[in-house]
Design a protein around this motif. Structure first.
Motif, PDB file in Angstrom:
ATOM      1  N   ARG A 173     -10.847 -26.041 -51.008  1.00  0.00           N
ATOM      2  CA  ARG A 173     -11.903 -25.327 -50.285  1.00  0.00           C
ATOM      3  C   ARG A 173     -12.337 -24.066 -51.016  1.00  0.00           C
ATOM      4  O   ARG A 173     -13.528 -23.792 -51.129  1.00  0.00           O
ATOM      5  N   PHE A 174     -11.366 -23.262 -51.466  1.00  0.00           N
ATOM      6  CA  PHE A 174     -11.713 -21.978 -52.074  1.00  0.00           C
ATOM      7  C   PHE A 174     -12.074 -22.113 -53.553  1.00  0.00           C
ATOM      8  O   PHE A 174     -12.891 -21.358 -54.069  1.00  0.00           O
ATOM      9  N   GLY A 175     -11.475 -23.082 -54.249  1.00  0.00           N
ATOM     10  CA  GLY A 175     -11.705 -23.249 -55.682  1.00  0.00           C
ATOM     11  C   GLY A 175     -13.160 -23.366 -56.078  1.00  0.00           C
ATOM     12  O   GLY A 175     -13.605 -22.675 -57.003  1.00  0.00           O
ATOM     13  N   PRO A 176     -13.953 -24.213 -55.407  1.00  0.00           N
ATOM     14  CA  PRO A 176     -15.362 -24.342 -55.790  1.00  0.00           C
ATOM     15  C   PRO A 176     -16.154 -23.033 -55.661  1.00  0.00           C
ATOM     16  O   PRO A 176     -17.186 -22.876 -56.292  1.00  0.00           O
ATOM     17  N   HIS A 177     -15.641 -22.104 -54.855  1.00  0.00           N
ATOM     18  CA  HIS A 177     -16.315 -20.813 -54.694  1.00  0.00           C
ATOM     19  C   HIS A 177     -15.856 -19.804 -55.740  1.00  0.00           C
ATOM     20  O   HIS A 177     -16.388 -18.694 -55.810  1.00  0.00           O
ATOM     21  N   GLY A 178     -14.838 -20.177 -56.516  1.00  0.00           N
ATOM     22  CA  GLY A 178     -14.358 -19.297 -57.585  1.00  0.00           C
ATOM     23  C   GLY A 178     -13.653 -18.051 -57.090  1.00  0.00           C
ATOM     24  O   GLY A 178     -13.648 -17.040 -57.783  1.00  0.00           O
ATOM     25  N   VAL A 179     -13.069 -18.111 -55.892  1.00  0.00           N
ATOM     26  CA  VAL A 179     -12.363 -16.945 -55.352  1.00  0.00           C
ATOM     27  C   VAL A 179     -10.903 -17.301 -55.086  1.00  0.00           C
ATOM     28  O   VAL A 179     -10.570 -18.457 -54.822  1.00  0.00           O
ATOM     29  N   LYS A 180     -10.060 -16.293 -55.189  1.00  0.00           N
ATOM     30  CA  LYS A 180      -8.633 -16.424 -54.899  1.00  0.00           C
ATOM     31  C   LYS A 180      -8.229 -15.223 -54.047  1.00  0.00           C
ATOM     32  O   LYS A 180      -7.588 -14.292 -54.526  1.00  0.00           O
ATOM     33  N   PRO A 181      -8.631 -15.216 -52.761  1.00  0.00           N
ATOM     34  CA  PRO A 181      -8.365 -14.035 -51.943  1.00  0.00           C
ATOM     35  C   PRO A 181      -6.876 -13.756 -51.808  1.00  0.00           C
ATOM     36  O   PRO A 181      -6.077 -14.691 -51.697  1.00  0.00           O
ATOM     37  N   PRO A 182      -6.496 -12.474 -51.814  1.00  0.00           N
ATOM     38  CA  PRO A 182      -5.110 -12.131 -51.535  1.00  0.00           C
ATOM     39  C   PRO A 182      -4.718 -12.730 -50.179  1.00  0.00           C
ATOM     40  O   PRO A 182      -5.518 -12.747 -49.242  1.00  0.00           O
ATOM     41  N   MET A 183      -3.480 -13.244 -50.107  1.00  0.00           N
ATOM     42  CA  MET A 183      -3.048 -13.865 -48.857  1.00  0.00           C
ATOM     43  C   MET A 183      -1.568 -13.641 -48.618  1.00  0.00           C
ATOM     44  O   MET A 183      -0.814 -13.350 -49.541  1.00  0.00           O
TER      45      MET A 183
END
Length: 131
Positions: free
Chosen positions: A98-108
């Motif tokens: 889900r997040f990969g295609p958006h190019g983000v790796k939010p802190p979690m």
């Protein structure tokens, strides 16, 4: 909005998140309550199926973001709660999908909990998004 990752170590990036991010230039912030595997009436779905619960919780997160005119690309922080951390981690490829295609790796943060608000729920995800 600009995002600058802060990673004193790079191990977390292979798991799909940054240690921290500096966000500048944001005009709006959205705080999203925990999203779970429930339908439009709030009824729990997919008992005993962690993968399906994660999928629906992410669908619900995206629905809330869409309602605010945002996408997963705008998420800057995630809190994840699971009644079975091992089962959640076995299905964390869904997060990357889900997040990969958006190019983000939010802190979690991923926390194991003894139960969630409604019986049968195994996975909950909350978020902060900014634009």
């Amino acid at each position: 909005m600009q995002r600058m990752p802060v990673n004193p170590w790079d191990w977390s990036q292979s798991l799909g998140y940054h240690q921290a991010e500096i966000v500048s230039g944001a005009q709006r912030q959205l705080t999203v309550a925990g999203q779970t595997s429930v339908d439009a009436t709030g009824a729990p779905q997919h008992a005993d199926d962690m993968r399906a619960q994660i999928t629906l919780a992410l669908d619900n997160l995206e629905a809330v973001l869409t309602g605010a005119g945002m996408t997963l690309a705008d998420v800057t922080r995630l809190g994840v709660y699971a009644t079975d951390v091992d089962a959640a981690l076995q299905n964390f490829d869904l997060m990357g999908m889900r997040f990969g295609p958006h190019g983000v790796k939010p802190p979690m943060t991923l926390l194991g909990v003894t139960r969630l608000a409604l019986p049968g729920l195994m996975f909950e995800i909350e978020a902060v998004a900014q634009q």
